[in-house]
Design a protein around this motif. Structure first.
Motif, PDB file in Angstrom:
ATOM      1  N   GLU A  88     -23.977 -30.344  -0.841  1.00 33.08           N
ATOM      2  CA  GLU A  88     -23.732 -31.549  -0.047  1.00 33.08           C
ATOM      3  C   GLU A  88     -23.354 -31.133   1.365  1.00 33.08           C
ATOM      4  O   GLU A  88     -22.376 -30.420   1.559  1.00 33.08           O
ATOM      5  CB  GLU A  88     -22.612 -32.386  -0.660  1.00 33.08           C
ATOM      6  CG  GLU A  88     -22.999 -32.987  -1.991  1.00 33.08           C
ATOM      7  CD  GLU A  88     -21.914 -33.869  -2.571  1.00 33.08           C
ATOM      8  OE1 GLU A  88     -21.042 -34.348  -1.816  1.00 33.08           O
ATOM      9  OE2 GLU A  88     -21.931 -34.055  -3.795  1.00 33.08           O
ATOM     10  N   CYS A  89     -24.153 -31.588   2.325  1.00 29.91           N
ATOM     11  CA  CYS A  89     -23.893 -31.291   3.725  1.00 29.91           C
ATOM     12  C   CYS A  89     -23.548 -32.591   4.429  1.00 29.91           C
ATOM     13  O   CYS A  89     -24.238 -33.597   4.261  1.00 29.91           O
ATOM     14  CB  CYS A  89     -25.117 -30.637   4.366  1.00 29.91           C
ATOM     15  SG  CYS A  89     -24.779 -29.986   6.010  1.00 29.91           S
ATOM     16  N   HIS A  90     -22.468 -32.578   5.192  1.00 28.55           N
ATOM     17  CA  HIS A  90     -21.952 -33.779   5.849  1.00 28.55           C
ATOM     18  C   HIS A  90     -22.260 -33.808   7.338  1.00 28.55           C
ATOM     19  O   HIS A  90     -21.587 -34.508   8.093  1.00 28.55           O
ATOM     20  CB  HIS A  90     -20.443 -33.880   5.618  1.00 28.55           C
ATOM     21  CG  HIS A  90     -20.073 -33.742   4.175  1.00 28.55           C
ATOM     22  ND1 HIS A  90     -20.363 -34.702   3.239  1.00 28.55           N
ATOM     23  CD2 HIS A  90     -19.468 -32.731   3.504  1.00 28.55           C
ATOM     24  CE1 HIS A  90     -19.937 -34.295   2.048  1.00 28.55           C
ATOM     25  NE2 HIS A  90     -19.390 -33.104   2.192  1.00 28.55           N
ATOM     26  N   THR A  91     -23.271 -33.058   7.754  1.00 25.62           N
ATOM     27  CA  THR A  91     -23.666 -33.034   9.156  1.00 25.62           C
ATOM     28  C   THR A  91     -25.179 -32.904   9.238  1.00 25.62           C
ATOM     29  O   THR A  91     -25.803 -32.328   8.343  1.00 25.62           O
ATOM     30  CB  THR A  91     -22.958 -31.873   9.915  1.00 25.62           C
ATOM     31  OG1 THR A  91     -23.283 -31.943  11.285  1.00 25.62           O
ATOM     32  CG2 THR A  91     -23.318 -30.522   9.360  1.00 25.62           C
ATOM     33  N   GLU A 120     -17.345 -23.571   0.327  1.00 29.69           N
ATOM     34  CA  GLU A 120     -17.093 -24.565   1.373  1.00 29.69           C
ATOM     35  C   GLU A 120     -17.441 -23.980   2.727  1.00 29.69           C
ATOM     36  O   GLU A 120     -17.214 -22.792   2.980  1.00 29.69           O
ATOM     37  CB  GLU A 120     -15.621 -24.970   1.412  1.00 29.69           C
ATOM     38  CG  GLU A 120     -15.170 -25.799   0.261  1.00 29.69           C
ATOM     39  CD  GLU A 120     -13.742 -26.297   0.447  1.00 29.69           C
ATOM     40  OE1 GLU A 120     -13.366 -27.197  -0.299  1.00 29.69           O
ATOM     41  OE2 GLU A 120     -13.013 -25.780   1.326  1.00 29.69           O
ATOM     42  N   ARG A 122     -16.661 -24.994   6.734  1.00 31.56           N
ATOM     43  CA  ARG A 122     -15.820 -25.858   7.567  1.00 31.56           C
ATOM     44  C   ARG A 122     -15.892 -25.446   9.028  1.00 31.56           C
ATOM     45  O   ARG A 122     -16.083 -24.276   9.336  1.00 31.56           O
ATOM     46  CB  ARG A 122     -14.350 -25.761   7.143  1.00 31.56           C
ATOM     47  CG  ARG A 122     -14.068 -26.265   5.768  1.00 31.56           C
ATOM     48  CD  ARG A 122     -12.563 -26.157   5.442  1.00 31.56           C
ATOM     49  NE  ARG A 122     -12.272 -26.836   4.215  1.00 31.56           N
ATOM     50  CZ  ARG A 122     -12.019 -28.140   4.098  1.00 31.56           C
ATOM     51  NH1 ARG A 122     -11.987 -28.884   5.172  1.00 31.56           N
ATOM     52  NH2 ARG A 122     -11.778 -28.689   2.935  1.00 31.56           N
ATOM     53  N   ARG A 126     -13.119 -30.173  10.046  1.00 34.23           N
ATOM     54  CA  ARG A 126     -13.645 -30.918   8.901  1.00 34.23           C
ATOM     55  C   ARG A 126     -14.501 -30.061   7.973  1.00 34.23           C
ATOM     56  O   ARG A 126     -14.974 -28.992   8.345  1.00 34.23           O
ATOM     57  CB  ARG A 126     -14.469 -32.097   9.388  1.00 34.23           C
ATOM     58  CG  ARG A 126     -15.686 -31.690  10.162  1.00 34.23           C
ATOM     59  CD  ARG A 126     -16.381 -32.878  10.824  1.00 34.23           C
ATOM     60  NE  ARG A 126     -17.407 -32.381  11.704  1.00 34.23           N
ATOM     61  CZ  ARG A 126     -18.688 -32.664  11.586  1.00 34.23           C
ATOM     62  NH1 ARG A 126     -19.094 -33.473  10.638  1.00 34.23           N
ATOM     63  NH2 ARG A 126     -19.561 -32.168  12.425  1.00 34.23           N
ATOM     64  N   LEU A 128     -17.828 -29.309   6.434  1.00 39.98           N
ATOM     65  CA  LEU A 128     -19.224 -29.522   6.818  1.00 39.98           C
ATOM     66  C   LEU A 128     -20.147 -29.576   5.606  1.00 39.98           C
ATOM     67  O   LEU A 128     -21.107 -30.333   5.579  1.00 39.98           O
ATOM     68  CB  LEU A 128     -19.697 -28.411   7.759  1.00 39.98           C
ATOM     69  CG  LEU A 128     -18.957 -28.285   9.086  1.00 39.98           C
ATOM     70  CD1 LEU A 128     -19.429 -27.049   9.828  1.00 39.98           C
ATOM     71  CD2 LEU A 128     -19.158 -29.540   9.920  1.00 39.98           C
ATOM     72  N   ALA A 129     -19.861 -28.733   4.610  1.00 37.71           N
ATOM     73  CA  ALA A 129     -20.717 -28.675   3.422  1.00 37.71           C
ATOM     74  C   ALA A 129     -19.948 -28.030   2.280  1.00 37.71           C
ATOM     75  O   ALA A 129     -19.006 -27.263   2.504  1.00 37.71           O
ATOM     76  CB  ALA A 129     -21.980 -27.876   3.725  1.00 37.71           C
ATOM     77  N   HIS A 130     -20.369 -28.350   1.076  1.00 37.42           N
ATOM     78  CA  HIS A 130     -19.827 -27.661  -0.088  1.00 37.42           C
ATOM     79  C   HIS A 130     -20.906 -27.582  -1.156  1.00 37.42           C
ATOM     80  O   HIS A 130     -21.855 -28.376  -1.156  1.00 37.42           O
ATOM     81  CB  HIS A 130     -18.545 -28.321  -0.614  1.00 37.42           C
ATOM     82  CG  HIS A 130     -18.706 -29.733  -1.046  1.00 37.42           C
ATOM     83  ND1 HIS A 130     -18.952 -30.097  -2.341  1.00 37.42           N
ATOM     84  CD2 HIS A 130     -18.673 -30.883  -0.342  1.00 37.42           C
ATOM     85  CE1 HIS A 130     -19.040 -31.411  -2.413  1.00 37.42           C
ATOM     86  NE2 HIS A 130     -18.889 -31.917  -1.215  1.00 37.42           N
TER      87      HIS A 130
END
Length: 151
Positions: A88-91, A120, A122, A126, A128-130
């Protein structure tokens, strides 16, 4: 920090090494630092596509294995990323020039060389991904990758 240069911990070379240094490690985990630089996989603006976060994680796992080998007085061996169970990438991209921290934690390892790592990625503020990475380090990597002759 480790007493070994990062290039001596990974079976990569040149600009294929994406992590810059190991900040700390123990028997079950490793924390690394990387500065996102333009390279072979960069987007036009110098950033990295989000999926490359998984490669940063895999290299941190490889550096962990390299540290374990060096500490034991053994040669660093080739390992293989088999896949992930939820990256899961949040960017939308990893921005050029960004300093990121990669933390990997061993969850499971078996006698055959199969392992699972919780990872993880970061920046300063924040997550960024895990991901959970499945990796394999055979006892004899050359025998593992040796292609049989066609009959």
């Amino acid at each position: 920090m480790t007493p070994w240069p990062i290039a001596s911990l990974l079976p990569h070379a040149g600009n294929m090494i994406l992590i810059d240094e190991v900040r700390g490690y123990d028997a079950d985990s490793l924390t690394a630092r990387a500065v996102i630089r333009p390279g072979p996989y960069s987007l036009p603006d110098g950033s990295l596509p989000p999926w490359l976060g998984m490669e940063l994680m895999a290299q941190a796992v490889g550096a962990w294995a390299g540290c374990q080998a060096r500490q034991a007085g053994e040669d660093v061996k080739l390992g293989f990323l088999l896949g992930t169970r939820r990256y899961e990438c949040h960017t939308g991209a990893l921005p050029a020039g960004a300093a990121v921290t990669v933390h990997v934690q061993r969850g499971l390892i078996d006698a055959s060389g199969m392992s699972v790592f919780e990872c993880e990625l970061r920046d300063e503020t924040r997550l960024l991904a895990h991901a959970r990475l499945n990796v394999y380090q055979p006892r004899d990597p050359q025998a593992f990758i040796q292609e049989e002759s066609p009959v």
